[in-house]
Design an enzyme around this catalytic site. Structure first.
Site, PDB file in Angstrom:
ATOM      1  N   ASP A  22       0.823  -1.206   0.000  1.00 17.11           N
ATOM      2  CA  ASP A  22       0.000   0.000   0.000  1.00 17.11           C
ATOM      3  C   ASP A  22       0.861   1.261   0.000  1.00 17.11           C
ATOM      4  O   ASP A  22       1.866   1.333   0.716  1.00 17.11           O
ATOM      5  CB  ASP A  22      -0.873   0.038   1.260  1.00 17.11           C
ATOM      6  CG  ASP A  22      -2.325  -0.280   0.983  1.00 17.11           C
ATOM      7  OD1 ASP A  22      -2.786  -0.048  -0.154  1.00 17.11           O
ATOM      8  OD2 ASP A  22      -3.010  -0.752   1.912  1.00 17.11           O
TER       9      ASP A  22
ATOM     10  N   GLU B 185      -5.412   4.287  -3.337  1.00 13.72           N
ATOM     11  CA  GLU B 185      -6.845   4.540  -3.309  1.00 13.72           C
ATOM     12  C   GLU B 185      -7.200   5.681  -4.253  1.00 13.72           C
ATOM     13  O   GLU B 185      -6.415   6.605  -4.443  1.00 13.72           O
ATOM     14  CB  GLU B 185      -7.292   4.899  -1.891  1.00 13.72           C
ATOM     15  CG  GLU B 185      -7.078   3.797  -0.874  1.00 13.72           C
ATOM     16  CD  GLU B 185      -7.522   4.209   0.522  1.00 13.72           C
ATOM     17  OE1 GLU B 185      -8.128   5.293   0.669  1.00 13.72           O
ATOM     18  OE2 GLU B 185      -7.261   3.449   1.475  1.00 13.72           O
TER      19      GLU B 185
ATOM     20  N   GLU C  58     -14.126  -2.109  -2.098  1.00  9.41           N
ATOM     21  CA  GLU C  58     -14.361  -2.207  -0.655  1.00  9.41           C
ATOM     22  C   GLU C  58     -15.661  -1.528  -0.237  1.00  9.41           C
ATOM     23  O   GLU C  58     -15.978  -0.426  -0.682  1.00  9.41           O
ATOM     24  CB  GLU C  58     -13.204  -1.565   0.119  1.00  9.41           C
ATOM     25  CG  GLU C  58     -13.408  -1.612   1.632  1.00  9.41           C
ATOM     26  CD  GLU C  58     -12.195  -1.224   2.443  1.00  9.41           C
ATOM     27  OE1 GLU C  58     -12.284  -1.274   3.681  1.00  9.41           O
ATOM     28  OE2 GLU C  58     -11.152  -0.881   1.841  1.00  9.41           O
TER      29      GLU C  58
END
EC number: 2.1.2.11
Length: 273
Positions: free
Chosen positions: A88, A120, A187
């Site tokens: 990440d 993200e 998600e």
């Protein structure tokens, strides 16, 4: 190559090619010992910024640093022989500019030896994703609920209940696919939306709190193992309850230390006769 240099690990291209074949098995990993346990059973391991909450007791992932992600990425890489490993990109390491994102992504790849990075964002990050992938950085996209943005998104909640929310997530997914991501984490969305997105994009979707129709699933390992007890999201299933086992083991150890029954003769070194 693996930590031993003897076997080949899954590549991002192989993960991408798994769409429509069999479900992709993914979990988070943060340390060498856990990576070794998960590796034989997983196609992909994510060194997630969730480590901030799970390992460091933070209230969110926002406080995680690039140095933390690199250190844990290095640890996980020492424990894998088979799984594709993605790290990440933490909050603040890629949002400023596509050049900042490239600089930090390259640092992650060079210093950990991992196979790619995850970041993200949807339409607003598509240019950055395209910039990275055009320069040889494999990107795992992330749409729907985005934990790094939870402070401005109204907290942790399922998204896509309104048509406006659903349409935004659809556009996000398509934009990240077109930017060149090899896979997409979906998600915290309503099930029907995750199912629709999976059918509409040409790259694998990996769901967490999404849909069984996704091309794969991922959970935070400590959640799945019953080790993280601060809260339990609806989408988590405890496949084990290790917290009570650990507690009982520590209790037994403490009792034996206090009773001087540990260490016993079999645990100590004696002079040669």
């Amino acid at each position: 190559m693996s930590a031993t240099g003897l076997t080949r690990r899954n590549t991002t291209s192989q993960i991408e090619a798994m769409k429509g074949t069999r479900p992709i098995v993914s979990l988070t990993a943060y340390t060498t010992p856990i990576a070794r346990l998960l590796d034989p059973h997983c196609d992909l391991l994510l060194v997630g910024d969730s480590l901030g909450m799970v390992l460091y007791g933070m209230e969110s992932t926002v406080g995680v640093t690039l140095e933390m992600m690199i250190a844990h990425g290095q640890g996980v890489m020492r424990g894998v022989q088979k799984a594709c490993v993605i790290v990440d990109m933490p909050f603040g390491s890629y949002q400023e500019s596509k050049e900042q994102a490239f600089r930090n992504a390259v640092r992650i790849l060079k210093e950990t030896g991992s196979d790619g990075v995850k970041l993200e964002g949807g339409e607003e990050m598509a240019e950055t994703v395209a910039f990275l992938t055009a320069r040889g950085v494999p990107v795992f996209g992330h749409v729907g609920l985005m934990p790094q943005q939870v402070k401005t998104a109204g907290g942790y909640r399922a998204l896509g209940r309104s048509e406006e929310e659903a349409d935004k997530i659809r556009r996000d997914a398509k934009a990240i696919e077109q930017a060149g991501a090899f896979a997409l984490l979906v998600e915290g969305t309503v099930e029907t939306l995750a199912r629709e997105i999976t059918a509409s994009v040409g790259i694998p979707t990996i769901g967490i709190g999404a849909s069984p129709a996704c091309d794969g699933q991922i959970l935070v390992s400590d959640d799945m193992l019953g080790l993280f007890s601060d809260f339990k999201p609806r989408f988590v299933k405890h496949f084990a309850q290790l917290a009570p086992t650990v507690s009982k083991a520590v209790e037994a150890y403490a009792e034996e230390v206090k009773a001087r029954t540990f260490p016993g003769p079999e645990h100590t070194f004696q002079p040669k006769k």
